[in-house]
Design a protein around this motif. Sequence first.
Motif, short mmCIF file in Angstrom:
data_model
loop_
_atom_site.label_atom_id
_atom_site.label_comp_id
_atom_site.label_asym_id
_atom_site.label_seq_id
_atom_site.Cartn_x
_atom_site.Cartn_y
_atom_site.Cartn_z
N SER A 26 18.51 117.87 57.22
CA SER A 26 19.42 117.01 57.81
C SER A 26 20.85 117.53 57.66
O SER A 26 21.79 116.80 58.38
CB SER A 26 19.47 115.74 56.60
OG SER A 26 20.04 116.30 55.56
N PHE A 27 21.00 118.72 57.24
CA PHE A 27 22.26 119.33 56.86
C PHE A 27 22.64 120.21 58.15
O PHE A 27 23.44 120.77 58.05
CB PHE A 27 22.72 119.78 55.38
CG PHE A 27 23.06 118.73 54.63
CD1 PHE A 27 24.03 117.91 54.75
CD2 PHE A 27 21.99 118.63 53.26
CE1 PHE A 27 24.25 116.95 53.88
CE2 PHE A 27 22.41 117.68 52.70
CZ PHE A 27 23.60 116.69 52.57
N ILE A 28 21.79 120.70 58.78
CA ILE A 28 21.64 121.61 59.87
C ILE A 28 22.53 120.80 60.97
O ILE A 28 22.27 119.73 61.38
CB ILE A 28 20.37 121.95 60.44
CG1 ILE A 28 19.25 123.00 59.46
CG2 ILE A 28 20.59 122.69 61.87
CD1 ILE A 28 18.16 123.04 59.89
N PRO A 29 23.69 121.64 61.34
CA PRO A 29 24.83 120.77 62.09
C PRO A 29 24.24 120.49 63.71
O PRO A 29 23.43 121.12 64.25
CB PRO A 29 25.78 121.65 62.34
CG PRO A 29 25.64 122.94 61.88
CD PRO A 29 24.42 122.78 60.85
N GLN A 30 24.59 119.55 64.19
CA GLN A 30 24.23 118.84 65.54
C GLN A 30 25.05 120.07 66.70
O GLN A 30 26.19 120.28 66.20
CB GLN A 30 24.60 117.68 65.81
CG GLN A 30 24.05 116.57 65.04
CD GLN A 30 24.59 115.22 65.30
OE1 GLN A 30 25.58 114.89 65.41
NE2 GLN A 30 23.61 113.96 65.17
N THR A 31 24.43 120.00 67.99
CA THR A 31 25.34 120.79 68.90
C THR A 31 25.42 119.68 70.08
O THR A 31 24.80 118.79 70.13
CB THR A 31 24.27 121.81 69.37
OG1 THR A 31 23.18 121.39 70.07
CG2 THR A 31 24.15 122.98 68.45
N GLN A 32 26.59 119.91 70.73
CA GLN A 32 26.83 118.72 71.64
C GLN A 32 26.33 119.36 73.01
O GLN A 32 26.53 120.45 73.44
CB GLN A 32 28.36 118.72 71.84
CG GLN A 32 28.87 117.47 72.83
CD GLN A 32 30.48 117.08 72.22
OE1 GLN A 32 30.68 117.01 71.11
NE2 GLN A 32 31.14 117.44 73.40
N ALA A 152 29.65 110.99 73.59
CA ALA A 152 28.77 112.59 73.51
C ALA A 152 27.40 112.30 73.13
O ALA A 152 26.69 111.12 72.59
CB ALA A 152 29.40 113.26 72.53
N LEU A 153 26.66 113.42 73.68
CA LEU A 153 25.24 113.33 73.30
C LEU A 153 24.84 114.78 72.53
O LEU A 153 25.28 115.78 73.09
CB LEU A 153 24.37 113.52 74.79
CG LEU A 153 22.79 113.64 74.65
CD1 LEU A 153 22.14 112.45 74.06
CD2 LEU A 153 22.23 114.15 76.05
N LYS A 154 24.62 114.38 71.51
CA LYS A 154 24.36 115.38 70.27
C LYS A 154 22.92 115.78 70.21
O LYS A 154 22.08 114.80 70.22
CB LYS A 154 24.92 115.09 69.01
CG LYS A 154 26.39 114.63 69.06
CD LYS A 154 27.31 115.86 68.95
CE LYS A 154 28.83 115.82 69.08
NZ LYS A 154 29.50 115.52 67.92
N SER A 155 22.54 117.04 70.01
CA SER A 155 21.14 117.46 69.64
C SER A 155 20.96 118.02 68.44
O SER A 155 21.95 118.64 67.87
CB SER A 155 20.83 118.45 70.83
OG SER A 155 20.82 118.21 71.95
N SER A 156 19.93 117.61 67.67
CA SER A 156 19.76 118.08 66.53
C SER A 156 18.16 118.15 66.09
O SER A 156 17.32 117.77 67.06
CB SER A 156 20.17 117.27 65.34
OG SER A 156 19.66 115.86 65.54
N LEU A 157 17.89 118.65 64.99
CA LEU A 157 16.27 119.07 64.62
C LEU A 157 15.72 117.63 64.38
O LEU A 157 14.73 117.34 64.64
CB LEU A 157 16.20 119.84 63.37
CG LEU A 157 16.49 121.29 63.69
CD1 LEU A 157 16.07 122.13 62.18
CD2 LEU A 157 15.60 122.01 64.77
N ALA A 158 16.58 116.58 63.87
CA ALA A 158 16.16 115.40 63.38
C ALA A 158 17.22 114.51 63.13
O ALA A 158 18.39 114.91 62.88
CB ALA A 158 15.28 115.25 62.01
N PRO A 159 16.77 113.19 63.17
CA PRO A 159 17.85 112.19 63.00
C PRO A 159 18.55 112.48 61.52
O PRO A 159 17.70 111.91 60.62
CB PRO A 159 17.58 111.00 63.11
CG PRO A 159 16.04 111.18 63.25
CD PRO A 159 15.63 112.54 63.56
N GLY A 160 19.57 112.99 61.34
CA GLY A 160 20.14 113.56 60.13
C GLY A 160 20.20 112.39 59.12
O GLY A 160 19.72 112.42 57.73
#
Lengths: 194, 268
Positions: A26-32, A152-160
């Motif tokens: 959850s703490f891995i930051p999102q990328t735009q 914006a559309l942000k990508s992450s490993l999981a919904p934080g």
Amino acid sequence: MKRWTTILGRGGTTLIAISLALLIVSFIPQTQSSSSKGSMPIRAGQFSVMFSPGTITPQQEVQVNITVKGTLTIYLLEINARAQFMNGTFGYEFNLTDLQELLKEHPEQIPLEHEVENSGYKLNYTPSKIMNATVAVYNNASETATLEFDMALKSSLAPGDKVRTIAYFAAPIGVIMAVPWLLSGWKQRKNKLA
Amino acid sequence: MGKGKPFLEVLASAIHEDFRFPFLELFAFLYMLGAFALANFSVSLYSQVSTNEAVAYVVTTSLIGFSLLFFLILVFKNIAYGLGSELEKGIIQTYFSYPLKRWAILTAKLLSGIGVSLLLFLGIQISAFYILAPDIVSTQLSTIMLTYAANLSFPLIISGIILLLTLQLGRGGIGLVVGIMLYLGMSIASQIALLVAQATESALGVQIISMFSPNYALQYHYRALVGASSSLWNPTLSETMLYIGGSYAIVAALFILGYIYFSRRLNL
């Protein structure tokens, strides 16, 4: 009794380990991936597609931040509003008639609808499946409204937020389950040393 | 005293040995972290995926990916090192004094070594998938389970071979090495079979590989990541199920052999 303490304890420590993994995720930051920002007037009766990131996945989040002077209805639509040249200008082929048809025939394709009146509105949407997404606004009032938007559309490993909430619930349960086992282990060690 | 209690006694002892603190916790942590790090939904956007089942298949395959290696390490350790060292140290001989049939002792050992590991692996992976995409999991659970079944059959075949070798040799070292070699060998063999199939325009090689590792048949069925070679072989779902069933028949045969050897032939 001792066996149950051990089973519960190991279950608890496993739950703590899982919670720790979820917290890290959850703490891995999102990328735009893409964004759209600006301000514009929306005339009475006008409909406008504001942001169309195309197909989005459960590892992506649509973030919408708008401020409205006047009254506007914001829609998150489960459609892909493709942009193309129309009458010499670049715009979206999806129009008000299409929206009205969608509202009437396929309301299930509208995951979110919200009216904003002289205020700000924030939306963070993560889909639970692979889907198309389009953010649109419609001025249903009789006066022109002014819209300031940052999308914006942000990508992450999981919904934080979701993952963090699960971790916050699971970790204390794990601790409660593990404490008797850890205490008995500590007592045993103390007795051995004595 | 009923037979249940000694069985639970052996099972508890086996679980205690196989999952010494902090092995269980470490693997749970790695499975959960790996599931989120490896889940790749964008694969389904770029590959030729058109149906919901295929999306579920592609995402599940990405989710399994590297985590399968952790599962293999755990199962191989439990069978080769766990059972092997208990045979060497004479702990298994002690179990024979319990009022239990030999097959029940082996069942307790396998439930701990493979069953618990499998529960941990599937439980965490499917939970992680559900956290990410509840709509896909709830509508495509059968496809997801089929993908897991197809991907897990070859590791279970190797586990059966390791079990047989460990029982035959009375120690686990050689079984462990053979297991690792077989797993890596299958990766090489499948690549060669794929190349030969493309060159000769005959799917026979891939079909043979699919008997042992049916995830290749499932891959061809969904035509997800096979690109141009999908015209080579298009198995139907029932054909794919047949390959999965065939590979599990091999798994069953290997474990039955293990049981027969443990019950009748194992002299300690």
